[in-house]
Design an enzyme around this catalytic site. Structure first.
Site, short mmCIF file in Angstrom:
data_model
loop_
_atom_site.label_atom_id
_atom_site.label_comp_id
_atom_site.label_asym_id
_atom_site.label_seq_id
_atom_site.Cartn_x
_atom_site.Cartn_y
_atom_site.Cartn_z
N SER A 6 -6.43 1.08 -6.60
CA SER A 6 -4.89 1.22 -6.17
C SER A 6 -4.64 -0.40 -5.88
O SER A 6 -4.92 -0.80 -5.04
CB SER A 6 -5.05 1.77 -4.79
N HIS A 31 -3.52 2.93 -10.46
CA HIS A 31 -2.93 3.91 -9.22
C HIS A 31 -2.16 3.29 -8.57
O HIS A 31 -2.25 2.00 -8.01
CB HIS A 31 -3.94 4.37 -8.33
N ASP A 33 0.96 2.91 -5.65
CA ASP A 33 1.74 3.84 -4.67
C ASP A 33 2.88 3.43 -4.29
O ASP A 33 3.46 2.11 -4.34
CB ASP A 33 0.98 3.58 -3.21
N HIS A 55 1.67 7.61 -7.59
CA HIS A 55 1.77 8.35 -6.36
C HIS A 55 2.95 8.23 -5.43
O HIS A 55 2.98 7.08 -4.94
CB HIS A 55 0.18 7.94 -5.69
N MET A 57 4.98 8.23 -2.37
CA MET A 57 4.96 8.70 -0.92
C MET A 57 6.42 8.33 -0.30
O MET A 57 6.66 7.47 0.37
CB MET A 57 4.05 7.72 -0.20
N MET A 126 -5.51 13.40 0.07
CA MET A 126 -5.67 12.13 0.78
C MET A 126 -6.69 12.09 1.59
O MET A 126 -7.00 13.18 2.67
CB MET A 126 -4.21 11.89 1.61
N PHE A 132 -1.23 2.63 4.02
CA PHE A 132 -1.86 1.30 3.56
C PHE A 132 -2.99 1.40 3.36
O PHE A 132 -3.84 2.54 3.63
CB PHE A 132 -1.59 0.41 5.12
N GLY A 186 -8.73 1.25 -3.22
CA GLY A 186 -8.01 -0.12 -3.17
C GLY A 186 -8.88 -1.28 -2.66
O GLY A 186 -9.50 -2.20 -3.35
C1 DX5 Z 1 -2.64 5.02 0.95
C2 DX5 Z 1 -2.63 4.86 -0.58
C3 DX5 Z 1 -4.04 4.38 -1.08
C4 DX5 Z 1 -4.59 3.40 -0.64
C5 DX5 Z 1 -6.10 3.23 -0.95
O1 DX5 Z 1 -1.60 5.17 1.57
O2 DX5 Z 1 -2.32 5.85 -1.14
O3 DX5 Z 1 -3.89 4.55 -2.57
O4 DX5 Z 1 -4.08 1.85 -1.17
O5 DX5 Z 1 -6.46 2.11 -0.41
P1 DX5 Z 1 -8.00 2.06 0.24
O6 DX5 Z 1 -8.98 2.30 -0.97
O7 DX5 Z 1 -8.21 0.62 0.38
O8 DX5 Z 1 -8.23 2.94 1.31
ZN ZN Z 2 -2.36 6.35 -3.35
#
Ligand code: DX5
Ligand code: ZN
Length: 206
Positions: A6, A31, A33, A55, A57, A126, A132, A186
């Site tokens: 991510s 990925h 966001d 993704h 959001m 999720m 974040f 991420g």
């Molecule tokens: C959260 C995002 C994720 C996030 C994952 O809102 O959808 O993709 O960046 O990050 P980590 O792996 O650091 O939780």
């Molecule tokens: Zn995501």
């Protein structure tokens, strides 16, 4: 296990180099966001040598879907909680040659998609509240992953299970055992010294 880094945790001042580095380090998808403008996504699409996994959001799913469909991502996923007409949007995404997918927030039960599961290529669970990177993985998602795997088998559906949020080399084995196909990470990848080793840890390759 497929791994989708991510880029929310990437160094944005160095984005193109970061994308090239994760692609060379053995990731399967990139990925992305989407919470605001689309300029970042265009930059990612240019630098990536692996398919995009977008993704959404956002509140206005159709508007953003139409912005990104021309980039031909592998998957375009949107939150069921934010969409009044999910089947219409799924159909629209598929007609544009892109794999449609649904995202469930941690509190949304798997039963919410019982009648849509046949229509999507992927369901994203999720495992943190969206917004974040760097948050703690919610173990309740292991149970949801198992329930989703059961639903897919019961309906004989072809959809993949993706899990996103707080994933690292420690919880990846449990997620694999529960039935996940793709793991998004991420912080675990971008805060490591070796992207390759971090990706291999999630793929359970040692
Ligand atoms: C959260 C995002 C994720 C996030 C994952 O809102 O959808 O993709 O960046 O990050 P980590 O792996 O650091 O939780
Ligand atoms: Zn995501």
């Amino acid at each position: 296990m497929y791994v989708a880094p991510s880029i929310l945790s990437a160094d944005f001042g160095n984005l193109a180099a970061e994308i090239r580095a994760i692609c060379e380090a053995g990731c399967d998808l990139v990925h992305v966001d989407v919470m605001d403008g689309h300029f970042v996504v265009n930059a990612v699409a240019k630098a990536a040598t692996k398919p995009l996994d977008i993704h959404l959001m956002v509140e206005n799913n159709s508007f953003f879907a139409d912005l990104f469909l021309p980039l031909k991502p592998k998957f375009l996923t949107f939150h069921i909680e934010e969409e009044k007409h999910p089947l219409r949007l799924i159909d629209h995404i598929r007609k544009n040659g892109v794999g449609p997918g649904i995202v469930l927030n941690p509190h949304t039960p798997v039963s919410a998609i019982e009648h849509i599961i046949d229509e999507v290529d992927i369901v994203l669970l999720m495992s943190v509240n969206p917004g974040f990177g760097g948050q703690k993985f919610m173990p309740v998602v292991l149970e949801k992953t198992r329930a989703l795997r059961e639903l897919i088998e019961r309906k004989n559906a072809k959809c993949l299970i993706e899990v996103d949020g707080g994933i690292n080399g420690l919880n990846a084995p449990d997620l694999e055992e529960a039935g996940a196909d793709i793991l998004v990470a991420g912080n675990h990848i971008f805060s490591s010294n070796s992207y390759e080793q971090a990706i291999r840890a999630i793929k359970l390759e040692f």
